[in-house]
Every structure is written in C-alpha cells, then in structure tokens.
Scaffold this active site. Structure first.
Site, PDB file in Angstrom:
ATOM      1  N   GLU A 266       0.889  -1.172   0.000  1.00 52.40           N
ATOM      2  CA  GLU A 266       0.000   0.000   0.000  1.00 52.40           C
ATOM      3  C   GLU A 266       0.923   1.218   0.000  1.00 52.40           C
ATOM      4  OE1 GLU A 266      -2.477   2.527  -0.244  1.00 52.40           O
ATOM      5  OE2 GLU A 266      -3.159   0.446  -0.334  1.00 52.40           O
ATOM      6  N   GLU A 401       4.820  12.813  -4.600  1.00 58.58           N
ATOM      7  CA  GLU A 401       4.201  12.842  -3.275  1.00 58.58           C
ATOM      8  C   GLU A 401       5.096  13.622  -2.305  1.00 58.58           C
ATOM      9  OE1 GLU A 401       3.930   9.068  -1.018  1.00 58.58           O
ATOM     10  OE2 GLU A 401       1.842   9.645  -0.626  1.00 58.58           O
TER      11      GLU A 401
END
Ligand code: UN1
Length: 512
Positions: A266, A401
């Site tokens: 994840e 990110e």
C-alpha cells in the site's frame, strides 16, 4: 501469560524518566539482541520523550518468527468464531481506552486530538468488522460435475504474517493488517514505524488483554533495514504487508517475490480533487482544506492536487487561500489546534525542499512556505499551511508525493481535461470530484484511475469495510479493508468428497 506482561512494561517510567518498552516476543518482554535503544520523541516538542524502544536486529526478528511459528500450531485450530470473540473484546477495551490512547498518539505522532481519536476509532471499527468475519468467512459450495460427489472451498490460514506499518495512522493501519490476519488464524510479527511504536503497543495490549494468547502477535521495534529486511527475507514469514513509500514497496516486493510470499503493498499517492464550475464552492473549499491539511497533509490519501475549472478558478483560490491562512498550527493536544507538526525533521525538510522545487519551477506561492520556529514552535517541526497556484501539471509539485501540508492548485478547461490531468501521474490511490451534475459524477467514477473516488467529499475518509488501496504505482493489486483483507490473509483449499464408492475421473467420465 500475555496479559500480565503486556499491561506492565518491564521498566516502568518515573515522573522524569520515560518508560522503556522491550520487544514483545512470545508474550514476554525481551531486550533487543543489539542492546541498543532509541527514543520516541514528541514532534510538537522534542524535549518530550514519549518512551524508549528497542533498536532490534535480525536475531530479534528470528526469535519473533520462531515464537509466531510455534503459536500458529495452536492458533490455527482455535475456531474462527472464538478468535473473533477476542477481537470483539479488544474493540470494547479500545472504546474504554480511547481517550488515553488518542493522547498517547498525539504525543508521539503530532496530529490533533480529534484525529487521533478517529485513528483509535478506525481500529475499533476494524475490530468489529473483522470480529463479524469470524462467523462468515464464506467460501463457495458448488455442484460437482460428477454424481455422488461434493465440492466446496474453505479458507485456511497462511502461517506467520509480517507487517511493516507507517507512522501516519499508527493504530488504524496496524489494525487493518493484524485483525484480518488473526481472525483468519494466522500469527503475526509486526514492525511499527520507529516514530510511533507506542500506538501499536497500545493496540496489541488490548488484544492480549482480550485473550489473544502468547506468541500469536509479536512486536519487534527498530529501523527499516535492520528489522524490515530480515522480515522480507525470512523463509518462515509466508505473507508480508507493507504500507509505506513506493520506493520501499519496490524493495519489499522484490525481496518477497524471491520466496513466493504473499505480498500486499500500500504505497504512495498524489490525490486529485476536481472542482467543476457547477460545484457547491463552500463545500469544495471546506473539503479541500480538510483533505489538504488534515493530518498535516501526511495521509497517503491527502488532497495534494486541486484541479479547478476555469469558471470558478479565481474565486476558489481566493477563498481557499484565505481559509488556509487562518488555520491554527500548534500542539495537537490543544483542542483548538487545526494542524499539528510534521512527524520529524527529515519530513519537514522534505516539505520545505518541495516548496523550493515548486518555486524554482515557476509555481506561484499564495500562502505559507515557511518553517515556524519561534516561541512555542521552537521545539517542534512546524510549518505553515502552504498553497501553490497556477501549477502546471508537468511540474514536480504536481506529480510527486510530498507527504506534507503543501497543496498544488491548477486550472482545467472541463471535466475531460481534468480527468486527463488527474490520471497523468504514476499513482492512483484516491480521487474526488465536486459537481452537482450526476452524469459528470458517474463519468468520473468510471474514468478516474484510482482505487477510491469520492463525489462531493475530499480524497480522505475511507471506511474500514470497503476495499482500500490503489492502482498503478500505489500498490500491487491487493486491497486492505473489508473482504479484500480476508482474501489476502487466507489461502483457498478446494475440497472434493466422493461418496460414489467408485473411481470417478473428472473430465473423462462424463455422466449421460
Ligand atoms: C492513509 O491515508 O495513510 O481514508 C490512511 C482515510 C483514513 C485512512 C488513511 N481512513 O483518510
């Protein structure tokens, strides 16, 4: 007995000395093989040492895996509804302890109390959901192609599961992994993030107090390469689950593949929120602030890009920036704080580095951009809520990110153009669209490349009983939450019972 050892750490703190936590292996508190420890400090006030933890190495992982392997022999035979009752019991304890654990979490992690209460609540929700699964765990029972033959498939546990968890949801994310693994009958070795081990201890303490036997869950604290690497390489860990960066995911995935471990990754996100001309702007602004600056922007699902249609672009920016400037930054233990600190110095430096990158690329800084280090802020890793506008979708600030309170706003022509921009990155975790047009909403639900799409809500706020995860570089196709987690933590066994009293050859003996 697990319960006693977990409720009473071996070395209790005094008013001036922080508690020392040892590794939790086979229901005992064990010092690390390295003899070294590290401090868990409050990122809002680094003078505050929350606790001291073991800096572990490979030998500690080996001991924890051995314990988990021994415990598996019995735990796999405990009926799933009984395992579920223990998880249900842990939920009840977490409710009683919610405030205490939320405060511990704010101290070790920095996010504001209302959010850490939410984090504990997410573990409670996850416990109730997975406890329910103990009496379901359905598998198919299906007709056989041959007479007098019975066919079905049952879920079986995998064995020892390894979990490597992040600091941003230090109780919720461990609960997403531990609880489905446990209800399926697996045993676990968990390495919590070095910034936030205490919240994992609090979760595991509640499970042990609710009756989960010794050796079923083992905690080994320490740093990535020293603990995580031996976990991914250990032949007796049969499944590994990581929530972390795409960079670490690539390493863990590659390593796990060598011994054919089940592997759930994840990873990162760069989540877009699209605001169309017909949107309820009040709602979109409110949502964009929560999605962008909640948890100091430190969610994989954070709203880090806002793509606004040109008809409302100017007004959206003006009102959004005005509100962002008014957010109160401070210590999360103060109920009036809107946004806490970055988790640590290195994350703060990354956030500030991205401010420089965005500036040098030509994005317009509308507010924030600075570290806050005067007065009450001087001992913490605080930064202003930061908004860049007129961002070009090709800029790094629009594609990479950051994991901090830095929002990039860009303009779009229409929904098609917005979706093109939204999809033109390597990640695909969460996404959102603000519109009043149901046709546009459903087109976006179909076309956005993301594991999660919200309509008229920001990119954060997933619930535990739905699949959680993303596409493209956000993961490797698995989902946490809901039934997807049960799928990950179990193996199918197909069972055929032939009661014909003769050899029946499938595919060859074809009944008339
Ligand atoms: C994360 O973003 O790292 O959906 C987890 C949410 C939370 C979980 C976020 N329930 O925002």
């Amino acid at each position: 007995m697990a319960t006693d050892t977990l409720t009473a750490p071996t070395i209790m703190g005094t008013a001036s000395r922080p508690k020392v936590y040892k590794n939790f292996i086979d229901g005992e508190w064990v010092e690390s093989s390295t003899g070294e420890t590290f401090e868990d400090r409050n990122p809002a006030d680094t003078r505050d040492v929350v606790a001291i933890f073991q800096k572990s190495g490979k030998a500690d992982v080996d001991a924890a895996v051995d314990a988990a392997k021994r415990a598996f022999a019995k735990w796999r035979l405990v009926p799933a509804p009984r395992r579920a009752e223990m998880i249900y019991g842990a939920a009840e304890l977490l409710i009683e302890r919610k405030e205490e654990y939320a405060r511990d979490m704010t101290r070790e992690m920095g996010k504001v109390l209302k959010e850490t209460r939410g984090d504990v609540q997410e573990a409670i929700d996850s416990a109730y959901y997975n406890a329910g699964e103990g009496r379901r765990m359905f598998g198919p029972t299906t007709p056989s192609e041959l007479p007098n033959k019975f066919a079905m498939a049952v879920r079986t546990p995998i064995g020892v599961c390894g979990m490597i968890t992040p600091w941003n949801f230090p109780m919720a994310i461990p609960s997403w992994k531990l609880l489905p693994a446990l209800v399926c009958g697996n045993t676990c070795v968990i390495k919590p993030a070095q910034d936030t081990p205490l919240s994992t201890f609090n979760l595991v303490r509640s499970l042990a107090d609710a009756g989960v036997p010794r050796g079923v869950i083992n905690i080994v604290t320490g740093f990535g390469s020293a603990v995580g690497t031996p976990m991914t390489e250990h032949p007796d860990i049969r499944a590994i689950s990581l929530t972390g960066s795409t960079e670490v995911g690539r390493i863990v995935g590659t390593s796990a593949a060598k011994s054919f471990k089940h592997c759930s990754l994840e990873l990162g996100g760069k989540n877009p929120m699209i605001v169309l001309d017909d949107a309820n702007l009040d709602l979109a602004i409110e949502g964009g602030l929560w999605g962008g600056f909640g948890t100091t922007g430190q969610r994989c699902t954070a709203t880090s890009r806002i793509i606004v249609q040109k008809g409302v672009y100017g007004e959206f920016i003006e009102r959004y920036v005005e509100r962002a400037k008014r957010l109160k930054v401070g210590n999360g233990l103060d109920e009036s704080t809107d946004m806490g600190p970055a988790i640590n110095e290195s994350q703060l430096n990354t956030d500030l580095k991205y401010v420089e990158i965005a500036r040098s690329e030509g994005a317009k800084l509308k507010c924030g951009g600075n570290r806050l280090d005067k007065g009450d802020f001087q001992y913490g890793y605080f930064m202003e809520p930061t908004v860049f506008v007129d961002v070009d979708p090709k800029m790094r600030i629009a594609r990479e990110e950051v994991f901090g309170p830095v929002v990039a706003i860009m303009a779009c022509e229409n929904l098609e153009n917005a979706i093109e921009i939204a999809n033109d990155i390597e990640y695909g975790l969460s996404s959102s669209l603000y519109t009043r047009d149901v046709n546009k909403a459903f087109s976006a639900i179909r076309d956005l490349e993301a594991g999660i799409t919200y309509i008229n809500a920001p990119t954060i706020g997933a619930e535990v009983h739905l699949p959680f995860g993303g596409v493209k570089a956000t993961g490797n196709g698995h989902r946490e939450g809901g039934i997807g987690a049960i799928d990950f933590y179990s193996e199918w066994k197909s069972v055929y019972v032939d009661y014909s009293d003769r050899l029946q050859k499938a595919q060859i003996d074809r009944p008339e």
